[in-house]
Write a protein that holds these residues in place. Sequence first.
Motif, PDB file in Angstrom:
ATOM      1  N   ILE A  32      18.923  94.650  97.336  1.00  0.00           N
ATOM      2  CA  ILE A  32      19.687  95.679  96.644  1.00  0.00           C
ATOM      3  C   ILE A  32      21.149  95.237  96.620  1.00  0.00           C
ATOM      4  CG2 ILE A  32      20.343  98.118  96.597  1.00  0.00           C
ATOM      5  CD1 ILE A  32      17.312  97.608  96.295  1.00  0.00           C
TER       6      ILE A  32
ATOM      7  N   ASP B  46      17.941  96.364  92.146  1.00  0.00           N
ATOM      8  CA  ASP B  46      17.034  95.632  93.024  1.00  0.00           C
ATOM      9  C   ASP B  46      16.839  94.277  92.342  1.00  0.00           C
ATOM     10  OD1 ASP B  46      14.769  94.431  94.199  1.00  0.00           O
ATOM     11  OD2 ASP B  46      13.913  96.385  94.727  1.00  0.00           O
ATOM     12  N   GLU B  47      17.498  93.270  92.861  1.00  0.00           N
ATOM     13  CA  GLU B  47      17.488  91.951  92.220  1.00  0.00           C
ATOM     14  C   GLU B  47      16.099  91.334  92.200  1.00  0.00           C
ATOM     15  OE1 GLU B  47      21.969  90.308  93.008  1.00  0.00           O
ATOM     16  OE2 GLU B  47      20.582  90.235  94.722  1.00  0.00           O
ATOM     17  N   ASP B  48      15.296  91.612  93.209  1.00  0.00           N
ATOM     18  CA  ASP B  48      13.961  91.020  93.272  1.00  0.00           C
ATOM     19  C   ASP B  48      13.037  91.552  92.183  1.00  0.00           C
ATOM     20  OD1 ASP B  48      14.780  89.576  95.539  1.00  0.00           O
ATOM     21  OD2 ASP B  48      14.131  91.194  96.892  1.00  0.00           O
ATOM     22  N   ARG B  49      13.255  92.791  91.777  1.00  0.00           N
ATOM     23  CA  ARG B  49      12.390  93.417  90.757  1.00  0.00           C
ATOM     24  C   ARG B  49      13.053  93.513  89.384  1.00  0.00           C
ATOM     25  NH1 ARG B  49      10.478  99.008  92.243  1.00  0.00           N
ATOM     26  NH2 ARG B  49      12.604  99.322  92.965  1.00  0.00           N
TER      27      ARG B  49
ATOM     28  N   TYR C 187      15.473  95.459  88.567  1.00  0.00           N
ATOM     29  CA  TYR C 187      15.337  96.904  88.439  1.00  0.00           C
ATOM     30  C   TYR C 187      16.679  97.605  88.618  1.00  0.00           C
ATOM     31  CZ  TYR C 187      13.190 101.492  89.425  1.00  0.00           C
ATOM     32  OH  TYR C 187      12.816 102.806  89.416  1.00  0.00           O
TER      33      TYR C 187
ATOM     34  N   ILE D 100      18.905 100.751  89.437  1.00  0.00           N
ATOM     35  CA  ILE D 100      18.765 101.940  90.278  1.00  0.00           C
ATOM     36  C   ILE D 100      19.823 102.982  89.947  1.00  0.00           C
ATOM     37  CG2 ILE D 100      18.845 102.812  92.651  1.00  0.00           C
ATOM     38  CD1 ILE D 100      17.873  99.959  93.507  1.00  0.00           C
TER      39      ILE D 100
ATOM     40  N   GLU E 103      14.533 107.602  91.494  1.00  0.00           N
ATOM     41  CA  GLU E 103      15.039 107.037  92.758  1.00  0.00           C
ATOM     42  C   GLU E 103      15.886 108.032  93.558  1.00  0.00           C
ATOM     43  OE1 GLU E 103      13.896 104.232  93.856  1.00  0.00           O
ATOM     44  OE2 GLU E 103      12.836 103.778  92.001  1.00  0.00           O
TER      45      GLU E 103
ATOM     46  N   TYR F  16      20.078 105.921  97.836  1.00  0.00           N
ATOM     47  CA  TYR F  16      20.767 104.975  96.962  1.00  0.00           C
ATOM     48  C   TYR F  16      22.160 105.446  96.554  1.00  0.00           C
ATOM     49  CZ  TYR F  16      16.485 102.257  96.564  1.00  0.00           C
ATOM     50  OH  TYR F  16      15.387 101.492  96.833  1.00  0.00           O
TER      51      TYR F  16
END
Length: 171
Positions: A2, A67-70, A72, A74, A102, A107
Amino acid sequence: MIALVEPCEKYLQSYIAAYDEYKHNDVHTYAFDDAKANNIFEKYDNYRHERNLKPNRVGSDYYWLVDEDRNYFIGEISIRHRLTDDLKRYGGHIGYGVRYSEWKKGYGTLMLRLALEKAKNLGITTVLITCDDDNYGSAKVMEKNGFVLQDKVPNVVNGKAIITRRYTKQI
């Protein structure tokens, strides 16, 4: 991971989905832009460089919590460079919104905490943030970040009489 990042194409489709979530759920506490109808990156650039702004608007830096991995999106947070008399009553230095799906996951608290360092880098030493009196979620985000309720003031927003909570924090 994140992270708080500058808005970019990588997360645009997810941003559009968040905008659609707000529309579908009739959320009006923070307005994501309609990125299908407007060039939001041009808007962000104009605000950052304080050009082509509507009357009574001030320069602002925009950031996205992602969310850098997804890939995504937020949430979004804006930091206004300075305050007008109107912003001192309603709006303050910082505005933020978290994607509807979310909410209640921490967040908003994280995003505001990360944005305070950005505000400090802009030379802001006392941050003012406001929310509607009945926006308990936003009030809780501010309080978790060490903001103190300064006062509550009557306002008229979009023709509707409301009470505004004004919070401050030294950074």
